[in-house]
Scaffold this active site. Structure first.
Site, short mmCIF file in Angstrom:
data_model
loop_
_atom_site.label_atom_id
_atom_site.label_comp_id
_atom_site.label_asym_id
_atom_site.label_seq_id
_atom_site.Cartn_x
_atom_site.Cartn_y
_atom_site.Cartn_z
N TYR A 160 0.83 -1.21 0.00
CA TYR A 160 0.00 0.00 0.00
C TYR A 160 0.87 1.26 0.00
CZ TYR A 160 -3.79 3.16 1.41
OH TYR A 160 -4.72 4.18 1.47
N LYS B 266 1.09 4.18 -2.92
CA LYS B 266 0.76 5.57 -2.64
C LYS B 266 1.96 6.49 -2.86
CE LYS B 266 -3.58 4.94 -1.66
NZ LYS B 266 -4.63 5.50 -2.53
#
Length: 246
Positions: A154, A158
Site C-alpha cells: 500500500y 501511494k
C-alpha cells in the site's frame, strides 16, 4: 451560470469517493461514477448526485484493466461530451508483513492503486489536451510519505502516485492541465469505526489535532485543487492529516 464541468471519479461508489463526487456535484459538475464495488452502493451515490442537480452515470470498471479504462474514458466522453476533471480515488489494501505478503497481494494493490491511476490518466489526458484544459487529482496517503509496517504494498503504491503526479504535472502543464495529489491521514470510515476505543486513542496520540478526519475534509481539498482558485498549483502533495506527518 458557467457551463457545467464533467468530473470522472474512480472509486466513487462509497466512502471518500462518494463524498468527492457529491461535493463536486454541488459545485456545478456532472459526474461519471466509476466503481467496481457493490452496485447497490453506487446506486445510492447516483441518487444523491441526481438530487444535488447533477447528471450522473455509473460505469462499472476494474481500473487495473488497461483496455477497460480506455473503454470507460471513451464512453464518458461519448455520454457527456468531455472530461474536465479526473479524480483517481479507487484503492484497496491487502495488509501483511513483507515476509508473509504474497505476490498476489502485492500485484493487486499496485495494480489497482497505482496502475489504475496510470491507466485513467493515460486514457483521459488525450481529451483534456484537445480542450487545453484539465484538472487531475489522485488520492495518495501519508503512508506514501512515511511508510508503514505491514503495508509495504500500500505504501509503495501511494508513494508511486506521488511520483506519477509530479511527472504528469511536468509533462502536461503546457496544455493547461494540472496534476496534484491529496494525502489523507486517518479518516473516519467503516474501517476505523470497527476499531476498539483503545485503538482509537492510540491513533489520536499520533495526530496533533487529536481527532480523525472526515471524508468531507478530503472532498474539500479536491474541490479546491480542481477549482479556478488553484489554477497556478500543480505537482503538489496536499496532506490532509491533522498534522500526523509533519
Amino acid at each position: 451560470m458557467p457551463d457545467k464541468r464533467v468530473a470522472l471519479v474512480t472509486g466513487a461508489g462509497r466512502g471518500i469517493g462518494a463524498a468527492i463526487a457529491l461535493t463536486l456535484a454541488k459545485d456545478n459538475a456532472d459526474i461519471a461514477v466509476v466503481d467496481y464495488g457493490e452496485e447497490a452502493a453506487a446506486a445510492e451515490t447516483l441518487a444523491a448526485l441526481t438530487a444535488a442537480g447533477a447528471v450522473a452515470r455509473y460505469y462499472k470498471c476494474d481500473v487495473s484493466d488497461f483496455a477497460a479504462t480506455k473503454a470507460v474514458a471513451d464512453a464518458v466522453v461519448k455520454d457527456f461530451g468531455k472530461i474536465d476533471i479526473l479524480v483517481n480515488n479507487a484503492g484497496v489494501t491487502a495488509d501483511d508483513l513483507l515476509m508473509r505478503m504474497s505476490e498476489a497481494a502485492w500485484d493487486r494493490v499496485l495494480g489497482i492503486n497505482l496502475k489504475g491511476c496510470f491507466n485513467m490518466i493515460k486514457h483521459v489526458t488525450p481529451y483534456m489536451m484537445r480542450k487545453r484544459y484539465g484538472r487531475i487529482v489522485s488520492i495518495s496517503s501519508v503512508v506514501g510519505l512515511m511508510g508503514n509496517a505491514g503495508q509495504a504494498n500500500y505504501a509503495a503504491s501511494k508513494a508511486g502516485i506521488i511520483g506519477l503526479t509530479k511527472s504528469v504535472a511536468k509533462e502536461f502543464g503546457a496544455r493547461n492541465i494540472t496534476a496534484n495529489a491529496v494525502a489523507p491521514g486517518f479518516i473516519k470510515t467503516a474501517m476505523t469505526d470497527a476499531l476498539t476505543e483503545e485503538q482509537k486513542q492510540a491513533m489520536y496520540k499520533l495526530i496533533p489535532l487529536g481527532a480523525l478526519g472526515e471524508t468531507q475534509d478530503i472532498a474539500n481539498a479536491v474541490k479546491f485543487l480542481v477549482s479556478d482558485d488553484a489554477r497556478y498549483i500543480t505537482g503538489v502533495v496536499l496532506k490532509v492529516d491533522g498534522g500526523m506527518y509533519i
